[in-house]
Design a protein around this motif. Structure first.
Motif, mmCIF file in Angstrom:
data_model
loop_
_atom_site.group_PDB
_atom_site.id
_atom_site.type_symbol
_atom_site.label_atom_id
_atom_site.label_comp_id
_atom_site.label_asym_id
_atom_site.label_seq_id
_atom_site.Cartn_x
_atom_site.Cartn_y
_atom_site.Cartn_z
ATOM 1 N N LEU A 25 -38.706 -20.124 11.706
ATOM 2 C CA LEU A 25 -38.204 -19.295 12.810
ATOM 3 C C LEU A 25 -36.893 -18.570 12.489
ATOM 4 N N PRO A 26 -35.910 -19.233 11.858
ATOM 5 C CA PRO A 26 -34.677 -18.509 11.527
ATOM 6 C C PRO A 26 -34.902 -17.306 10.615
ATOM 7 N N VAL A 27 -35.876 -17.405 9.719
ATOM 8 C CA VAL A 27 -36.194 -16.279 8.836
ATOM 9 C C VAL A 27 -36.725 -15.108 9.658
ATOM 10 N N ILE A 28 -37.619 -15.404 10.602
ATOM 11 C CA ILE A 28 -38.139 -14.364 11.493
ATOM 12 C C ILE A 28 -37.003 -13.764 12.323
ATOM 13 N N PHE A 29 -36.118 -14.621 12.795
ATOM 14 C CA PHE A 29 -35.003 -14.152 13.637
ATOM 15 C C PHE A 29 -34.069 -13.226 12.860
ATOM 16 N N ALA A 30 -33.883 -13.489 11.572
ATOM 17 C CA ALA A 30 -33.049 -12.609 10.748
ATOM 18 C C ALA A 30 -33.603 -11.188 10.746
ATOM 19 N N ILE A 88 -33.033 -9.579 14.237
ATOM 20 C CA ILE A 88 -31.643 -9.133 14.397
ATOM 21 C C ILE A 88 -31.441 -7.785 13.719
ATOM 22 N N TYR A 89 -31.992 -7.633 12.532
ATOM 23 C CA TYR A 89 -31.814 -6.371 11.796
ATOM 24 C C TYR A 89 -32.419 -5.187 12.551
ATOM 25 N N ALA A 123 -32.848 -9.074 20.802
ATOM 26 C CA ALA A 123 -33.140 -9.999 19.712
ATOM 27 C C ALA A 123 -33.416 -11.400 20.250
ATOM 28 N N VAL A 124 -32.591 -11.840 21.194
ATOM 29 C CA VAL A 124 -32.796 -13.165 21.808
ATOM 30 C C VAL A 124 -34.113 -13.187 22.570
ATOM 31 N N LEU A 178 -26.761 -18.173 13.282
ATOM 32 C CA LEU A 178 -27.118 -16.916 12.610
ATOM 33 C C LEU A 178 -26.713 -15.713 13.458
ATOM 34 N N LEU A 179 -26.922 -15.810 14.766
ATOM 35 C CA LEU A 179 -26.548 -14.725 15.668
ATOM 36 C C LEU A 179 -25.035 -14.517 15.672
ATOM 37 N N VAL A 180 -24.276 -15.615 15.669
ATOM 38 C CA VAL A 180 -22.817 -15.518 15.611
ATOM 39 C C VAL A 180 -22.381 -14.858 14.307
ATOM 40 N N ALA A 181 -23.014 -15.254 13.190
ATOM 41 C CA ALA A 181 -22.681 -14.646 11.896
ATOM 42 C C ALA A 181 -22.959 -13.150 11.908
ATOM 43 N N ALA A 182 -24.063 -12.749 12.540
ATOM 44 C CA ALA A 182 -24.401 -11.325 12.628
ATOM 45 C C ALA A 182 -23.374 -10.560 13.456
ATOM 46 N N VAL A 183 -22.916 -11.167 14.542
ATOM 47 C CA VAL A 183 -21.897 -10.519 15.378
ATOM 48 C C VAL A 183 -20.603 -10.362 14.592
#
Length: 464
Positions: free
Chosen positions: A204-209, A212-213, A226-227, A259-264
């Motif tokens: 799931l985290p891979v899909i979420f990455a 996010i993009y 994204a969420v 991951l979302l925090v890192a993207a922000v």
């Protein structure tokens, strides 16, 4: 007869002569010819576009500076090209930089951890079931880890940009497969379906990455979208989950949040990072509250409570692990924390502490820490936003899974459930999943200097 290197040098010299000053004092500075000559020196096809964009950016920036000093556009660009130096030498220098870089240090560490895993598992098998079973276990582990490394190499040579460019279709297919696997529509056996569902959950985290993009530069609305995409599979998993698999849902939710925090913080959504973080905090607490309400509504019967107590702090296995940990010695006491093939991978770290001693166990943990922190650091340094998101998704997931959950579980401080740990799996399905994760990490690191982010709008985004 001239050797190959001499002929190559002669060819380069001939190319360089084109760019030497002619008797009249004029310098040939045709931009198109310059770029063509430079790009011919770049061996990797995928790196050529990246190098061309980089050099063109330098030339345009320099030419703009000359124009501000009073030069004409044509003279400014001619001088900017001349200042770049010989195209052959520049191209050769860039070719040494922009090429695939195999992550040898991490790969050798992966081999070391795999060897330690196989050794300990074979020792357990010989200790509990004798020599015949030991040989069988060794053969099985060699096959399982061989498949894992084959998956690593297969994924490592894939162009990961494809995943990001087709993420919506990938996400829909993923959700369909997840529902089919969980419902038993593909795998009839319940236990196998449970393991297969967990294996898909950890992706799931891979899909979420990728999701996010897709919403880069869309500010807080992009965060909400994204969420929204990732909330659907989480809701399905949560409603279908058993007490044991609920822990995996929480695990991946935490990884996706980080991951979302890192993207922000990277500025993927826009430059108003503090404002986005404040809103994201409120959103996280809101979703957490909704999750608690759902939990109390669906998981409050007596059986589930008893099951959670058994798996949690007051469970028999946790008490046994804590008791055994109190007896650890520096060089081991040649006893086992957990026995049985089904638990070899899940409690392998604890068995290393118990059988080989504290020194051996600390060395294994240190190897994992170094591997994962190096992966995290190099992912953090990616200039390509796709590589950044994919690398961070894999490294954050593995850090949470290995250094937090797996270590805590092996010391009796975490809920007991199946954990996919790279190089320590004794199950083929887990080995494949771990191979995908490590392969994606290696793919990002290997292609750091050659994969170019597709030409996209960069409005309201900050790329570091």
């Amino acid at each position: 007869m001239a050797s190959g290197s001499e002929m190559c040098k002669k060819c380069r010299d001939e190319k360089k002569q084109t760019w030497q000053k002619e008797p009249g004092g004029n310098t040939l500075t045709d931009y198109t010819e310059y770029m063509k000559t430079l790009e011919e020196q770049i061996q990797n096809k995928r790196a050529r576009a990246l190098v061309a964009e980089e050099i063109n950016g330098h030339i345009e920036e320099q030419a703009q500076g000359y124009e501000e000093e009073g030069m004409s556009r044509e003279d400014a660009k001619r001088e900017a090209v001349r200042q770049m130096g010989d195209p052959v030498e520049t191209g050769c220098a860039l070719n040494r930089i922009h090429r695939p870089a195999f992550p040898w240090k991490l790969f050798m560490l992966a081999v070391f951890l795999t060897a330690a895993s196989i050794l300990m598992s074979v020792v357990i098998s010989g200790k509990t079931e004798g020599g015949a079973s030991q040989a069988e276990q060794l053969g099985s582990l060699l096959v399982i880890n061989g498949v894992s490394f084959a998956m690593i190499f297969l994924v490592m040579y894939v162009d990961y940009t494809w995943l990001f460019l087709h993420i919506r279709a990938v996400a829909v297919c993923y959700l369909i497969c997840l529902c089919l696997v969980w419902s038993g529509g593909v795998i009839g056996n319940y236990q196998t379906a449970l393991l297969a569902c967990y294996s898909m959950q950890v992706l799931l985290p891979v899909i979420f990455a990728g999701v996010i993009y897709q919403y880069r530069g869309k500010e807080f609305a992009g965060i909400l979208k994204a969420v929204g995409w990732i909330f659907v599979p989480f809701l399905v998993l949560f409603l279908m989950a058993t007490p044991m698999s609920t822990a995996a849902v929480v695990e991946n939710a935490v990884v996706c949040l980080f991951l979302l925090v890192a993207a922000v913080l990277r500025g993927i959504f826009g430059n108003k990072k503090k404002r986005y973080l404040v809103k994201l905090t409120g959103l996280a607490f809101g979703l957490l509250g909704a999750g608690v309400l759902l939990y109390h509504h669906f998981f409050t019967n007596g059986y589930v409570k008893a099951r959670l107590e058994h798996m949690g702090q007051f469970g028999f296995q946790n008490r046994m692990i804590k008791s055994a940990a109190a007896e650890y010695s520096l060089f081991g006491n040649r006893t086992l924390l957990m026995q049985g093939h089904a638990q070899d991978g899940e409690y392998l770290l604890g068995n290393i502490f118990c059988y080989f001693g504290i020194i051996a166990g600390v060395l294994v943990i240190a190897a994992f820490v170094w591997f994962l922190l190096q992966a995290f650091r190099q992912s953090l340094m990616q200039s390509n936003r796709m590589g950044f998101l994919l690398g961070m998704a894999c490294s954050i997931a593995l850090i949470v899974r290995v250094l937090v959950i797996y270590v805590a579980m092996n010391f009796g401080y975490a809920v007991i459930y199946t954990v996919a740990v790279p190089f320590f799996s004794t199950n083929l399905m887990m080995a494949v999943v771990n191979g995908i994760y490590v392969g994606l990490l290696f793919c990002v690191l290997r292609n750091k200097m050659i994969l170019k982010e597709p030409c996209i709008e960069r409005k309201n985004t900050a790329v570091l």
